[in-house]
Design a protein around this motif. Structure first.
Motif, PDB file in Angstrom:
ATOM      1  N   ASN A   1     -44.704  12.190 -56.228  1.00 65.97           N
ATOM      2  CA  ASN A   1     -44.313  13.215 -55.013  1.00 65.97           C
ATOM      3  C   ASN A   1     -42.911  13.766 -55.245  1.00 65.97           C
ATOM      4  N   ARG A   2     -41.955  13.109 -55.835  1.00 68.68           N
ATOM      5  CA  ARG A   2     -40.507  13.402 -55.836  1.00 68.68           C
ATOM      6  C   ARG A   2     -40.242  14.642 -56.674  1.00 68.68           C
ATOM      7  N   GLY A   3     -39.865  15.619 -55.964  1.00 68.63           N
ATOM      8  CA  GLY A   3     -39.309  17.156 -56.784  1.00 68.63           C
ATOM      9  C   GLY A   3     -37.772  16.928 -57.382  1.00 68.63           C
ATOM     10  N   PRO A   4     -37.369  18.018 -57.779  1.00 71.61           N
ATOM     11  CA  PRO A   4     -35.869  18.287 -58.232  1.00 71.61           C
ATOM     12  C   PRO A   4     -34.850  17.852 -57.101  1.00 71.61           C
ATOM     13  N   GLU A   5     -33.651  17.533 -57.476  1.00 73.41           N
ATOM     14  CA  GLU A   5     -32.632  17.405 -56.700  1.00 73.41           C
ATOM     15  C   GLU A   5     -31.798  18.578 -56.959  1.00 73.41           C
ATOM     16  N   ILE A   6     -31.489  19.297 -56.104  1.00 76.03           N
ATOM     17  CA  ILE A   6     -30.796  20.726 -56.283  1.00 76.03           C
ATOM     18  C   ILE A   6     -29.546  20.531 -55.460  1.00 76.03           C
ATOM     19  N   THR A   7     -28.306  21.506 -56.045  1.00 78.37           N
ATOM     20  CA  THR A   7     -27.142  21.604 -55.357  1.00 78.37           C
ATOM     21  C   THR A   7     -26.946  23.034 -54.717  1.00 78.37           C
ATOM     22  N   LEU A   8     -26.600  23.171 -53.359  1.00 78.18           N
ATOM     23  CA  LEU A   8     -26.575  24.530 -52.699  1.00 78.18           C
ATOM     24  C   LEU A   8     -25.163  24.577 -52.451  1.00 78.18           C
ATOM     25  N   LEU A   9     -24.461  25.516 -52.789  1.00 74.84           N
ATOM     26  CA  LEU A   9     -23.174  26.056 -52.522  1.00 74.84           C
ATOM     27  C   LEU A   9     -23.034  26.957 -51.339  1.00 74.84           C
ATOM     28  N   MET A  10     -22.477  26.350 -50.303  1.00 73.67           N
ATOM     29  CA  MET A  10     -21.997  27.207 -49.105  1.00 73.67           C
ATOM     30  C   MET A  10     -20.600  27.382 -48.690  1.00 73.67           C
ATOM     31  N   ASP A  11     -20.252  28.419 -47.812  1.00 72.81           N
ATOM     32  CA  ASP A  11     -19.066  28.463 -47.354  1.00 72.81           C
ATOM     33  C   ASP A  11     -18.587  27.502 -46.556  1.00 72.81           C
ATOM     34  N   SER A  12     -19.728  27.078 -45.723  1.00 73.03           N
ATOM     35  CA  SER A  12     -19.288  25.961 -44.579  1.00 73.03           C
ATOM     36  C   SER A  12     -20.381  25.240 -44.227  1.00 73.03           C
ATOM     37  N   ALA A  13     -20.429  23.795 -43.733  1.00 78.00           N
ATOM     38  CA  ALA A  13     -21.477  23.143 -43.612  1.00 78.00           C
ATOM     39  C   ALA A  13     -22.100  23.141 -42.002  1.00 78.00           C
ATOM     40  N   ASP A  14     -21.489  24.220 -41.396  1.00 74.09           N
ATOM     41  CA  ASP A  14     -21.834  24.554 -39.870  1.00 74.09           C
ATOM     42  C   ASP A  14     -23.429  24.446 -39.479  1.00 74.09           C
ATOM     43  N   GLY A  15     -23.727  23.327 -38.747  1.00 70.53           N
ATOM     44  CA  GLY A  15     -25.081  23.121 -38.586  1.00 70.53           C
ATOM     45  C   GLY A  15     -25.955  22.441 -39.483  1.00 70.53           C
ATOM     46  N   ILE A  16     -25.233  21.877 -40.597  1.00 69.35           N
ATOM     47  CA  ILE A  16     -26.263  21.122 -41.530  1.00 69.35           C
ATOM     48  C   ILE A  16     -25.684  19.740 -41.429  1.00 69.35           C
ATOM     49  N   GLU A  17     -26.692  18.771 -41.259  1.00 69.56           N
ATOM     50  CA  GLU A  17     -26.403  17.297 -40.924  1.00 69.56           C
ATOM     51  C   GLU A  17     -27.407  16.634 -42.145  1.00 69.56           C
ATOM     52  N   VAL A  18     -26.846  15.430 -42.782  1.00 71.55           N
ATOM     53  CA  VAL A  18     -27.468  14.779 -43.841  1.00 71.55           C
ATOM     54  C   VAL A  18     -28.641  14.045 -42.995  1.00 71.55           C
ATOM     55  N   ASN A  19     -29.737  13.925 -44.004  1.00 75.11           N
ATOM     56  CA  ASN A  19     -30.948  13.362 -43.470  1.00 75.11           C
ATOM     57  C   ASN A  19     -31.685  14.131 -42.436  1.00 75.11           C
ATOM     58  N   ASN A  20     -31.177  15.100 -41.650  1.00 74.38           N
ATOM     59  CA  ASN A  20     -31.464  15.817 -40.543  1.00 74.38           C
ATOM     60  C   ASN A  20     -32.040  17.150 -40.836  1.00 74.38           C
ATOM     61  N   THR A  21     -31.073  17.863 -41.610  1.00 77.69           N
ATOM     62  CA  THR A  21     -31.418  19.225 -41.972  1.00 77.69           C
ATOM     63  C   THR A  21     -32.352  19.316 -42.985  1.00 77.69           C
ATOM     64  N   VAL A  22     -33.579  20.025 -42.946  1.00 75.64           N
ATOM     65  CA  VAL A  22     -34.576  20.190 -43.991  1.00 75.64           C
ATOM     66  C   VAL A  22     -34.547  21.526 -44.583  1.00 75.64           C
ATOM     67  N   VAL A  23     -35.449  21.493 -45.610  1.00 72.76           N
ATOM     68  CA  VAL A  23     -35.565  22.646 -46.535  1.00 72.76           C
ATOM     69  C   VAL A  23     -37.016  23.018 -46.251  1.00 72.76           C
ATOM     70  N   LYS A  24     -37.094  24.183 -46.186  1.00 75.10           N
ATOM     71  CA  LYS A  24     -38.488  24.929 -45.915  1.00 75.10           C
ATOM     72  C   LYS A  24     -38.649  26.169 -46.679  1.00 75.10           C
ATOM     73  N   VAL A  25     -40.050  26.468 -46.969  1.00 77.64           N
ATOM     74  CA  VAL A  25     -40.401  27.831 -47.479  1.00 77.64           C
ATOM     75  C   VAL A  25     -41.621  28.106 -46.671  1.00 77.64           C
ATOM     76  N   LEU A  26     -41.799  29.191 -46.249  1.00 78.18           N
ATOM     77  CA  LEU A  26     -42.824  29.834 -45.284  1.00 78.18           C
ATOM     78  C   LEU A  26     -43.039  28.864 -44.175  1.00 78.18           C
TER      79      LEU A  26
END
Length: 550
Positions: free
Chosen positions: A50-75
């Motif tokens: 069930n494990r998918g790829p590990e991706i890298t996201l480039l952002m201007d800041s990590a405002d509102g992003i937390e490790v193990n808490n912020t999820v990635v969603k589609v639809l």
């Protein structure tokens, strides 16, 4: 001896058997690690599966992003979670690592777009209110590219095109005096058919570059000849017919919009394709005043003020719009240096033949050039006229009526354009005439004339007073009674005279004359009784006009 017999052992004594009891509890304990090992292996295999790829996201800041808490969603379906946050090596933002599930493995394409979902208020409305409780999350739109990717830039705003949506993406470039933002609608006949994806200002050439997306099947409305312009929230136009207010749809009222249509009197041409580039105009009026291949240019010189006359103002012939003002003022090289010497203001006008081809076939440019030259030979002149009294806007009016006013035509040709004769007219000319009339009126000796008139009135008043005093005397008023008394006495005297005597005939004739005279004088006497001053003033004649006011 007996004791010896008793101590004697038998030759073959049996060995006792040792019986060991088995512990069931001890054997079950060894099964637990085995089961745990099997379960762990199964979970490991499931996790790997069930494990998918590990991706890298480039952002201007990590405002509102937390490790193990912020999820990635589609639809709105969770397909991953943030596992690490660190600063980028170039110190231009942060680098976020996220682990995705196997469901999202095939969605990581080169054109996949990521963005952060959080509470947002813009021209499209209010969005992301649910994140006030659950917290911000990272969403993405799967791409369609054949190439896979593991490193992505995270956008500041959500992408415009929805997942799997077909349409047409175009580029618009314009020298515009204002700029609208991403998310503004694209209109066709006031119907929303697309949206602005991006808007950028280029400081080098001072142009505004837009990327717009037209959803399918509305993309069939765009052709290679389509014209695009900025649509403001409320457009107010003042023309000779009054004031016209054109209100755009509600989204355009808030943020503005981009509209497009086929050329007036033409077709859209071949269908447009992705990444086609079009010019973006400031408004629809700018498009309507674009020159055509058959446009005719002429120059007119005016001595009067050109205030209120601007580029794009209409050029009319007997109420029919046949062109527009191209340039005002229209000075050739160094001619503006002689502005105070000559006092001429050149104006270049453009004549559009298609505006004169009403219910008629289109003619060549040479045909209309000859027609216009013939009209100029017959005395066609140009005049600055009022276009709207409320706003003070002006227009050019062409007229072929004969006029005694002087015509201004300093050149036959100016800067390559035929010169049209001009004459004064409109409110400016009327104001000049009124000013000249008032100036002449101010030069009249009014004070002297009024003084003489006052003296004449005083003398007339004195004469009237003398006449009234004469008429009011008793002697004057008794004249009619005395005449009647004399006539009665004369009749008594004549009674003694024989009718056959000559004296009687003479007296009778005299009496008749006197009687006729009295009858003729009776109206005068009656008038004097009613209006004693009627001998001085004749009511049938008009009052005299002072010489100074003629």
């Amino acid at each position: 001896m007996m004791s010896n017999d008793n101590n004697k052992q038998p030759a073959h004594q049996p060995v006792p058997a040792v019986v060991r009891k088995t512990n069931v509890f001890t054997s079950v304990i060894w099964l637990i690690p085995l089961i745990a090992l099997i379960a762990g292996g199964w979970l490991l295999m499931k996790d790997i599966r069930n494990r998918g790829p590990e991706i890298t996201l480039l952002m201007d800041s990590a405002d509102g992003i937390e490790v193990n808490n912020t999820v990635v969603k589609v639809l709105s379906v969770e397909v991953g979670r943030v596992t690490r946050i660190r600063l980028r090596s170039d110190q231009k933002g942060v680098e976020v690592t996220a682990r995705l599930t196997a469901d999202a493995k095939d969605m990581m394409r080169k054109d996949t777009q990521f963005w952060v979902v959080k509470p947002r208020i813009d021209q499209s409305g209010i969005s992301g209110l649910n994140t006030l409780v659950s917290g911000s999350y990272i969403a993405f739109t799967p791409g369609k590219s054949e190439e896979t990717e593991e490193r992505f830039e995270v956008l500041d705003i959500p992408p415009i095109a929805a997942i799997g949506q077909n349409g047409l993406r175009l580029k618009l470039i314009g020298l515009n005096d204002k700029m609208i933002g991403a998310g503004s609608p694209v209109l066709y006949e006031d119907f929303s058919v697309g949206v602005v994806e991006s808007a950028e200002f280029n400081p080098q050439d001072q142009t505004v570059n837009y990327t717009v997306f037209i959803q399918s099947p509305n993309d069939k409305l765009v052709g290679e000849n389509s014209q695009f312009w900025l649509q403001s929230g409320i457009n107010i136009e003042t023309t000779g017919n009054g004031i016209r207010v054109d209100s755009a749809p509600i989204p355009a009222l808030l943020s503005g919009a981009i509209s497009f249509a086929a050329p007036t009197g033409g077709d859209k041409g071949k269908p447009a394709v992705n990444d086609d580039t079009f010019e973006l105009y400031n408004n629809r009026s700018e498009i309507d005043n674009l020159p055509t291949e058959r446009s005719l240019y002429y120059t007119a010189f005016f001595k009067q003020s050109v205030r209120g006359l601007v580029s794009g103002a209409p050029v009319e012939y007997k109420g029919i719009n046949i062109g527009a003002v191209a340039d005002v003022p229209y000075f050739a090289q160094n001619d503006s240096l002689k502005l105070f010497e000559n006092g001429w203001i050149p104006v270049r006008i453009r004549i559009e033949p298609e505006r004169m081809e009403l219910n008629a076939d289109a003619q060549s440019r040479e045909y209309w050039q000859n027609q216009f030259q013939t009209a100029l030979s017959k005395g066609l002149t140009a005049t600055i006229a009022s276009n709207n009294l409320l706003t003070g806007s002006k227009m050019i009016e062409l007229d072929d009526r004969p006029s005694e006013s002087a015509k201004l035509k300093p050149f036959a040709d100016y800067n390559g354009n035929v010169v049209i004769a001009t004459r004064g007219g409109g409110l400016d000319d009327l104001q000049a005439q009124l000013g000249s009339l008032l100036e002449k009126f101010n030069k009249l000796p009014l004070e002297k004339t009024v003084g003489e008139l006052n003296g004449s009135l005083r003398e007339l008043k004195a004469t009237l007073n003398s006449a009234n005093a004469l008429i009011s005397k008793p002697q004057t008023q008794n004249i009619p009674n005395e005449l009647n008394q004399t006539l009665r006495e004369l009749r008594q005297t004549l009674q003694g005279v024989s009718p056959q005597s000559p004296l009687y005939g003479d007296v009778q004739s005299t009496l008749q004359s006197i009687d006729k005279t009295l009858k003729d004088a009776q109206p005068v006497i009656n008038t004097l009784k009613e209006k004693p001053n009627s001998l001085i003033f004749n009511s049938n004649t008009k009052d005299p006009i002072p010489k100074g006011s003629r």
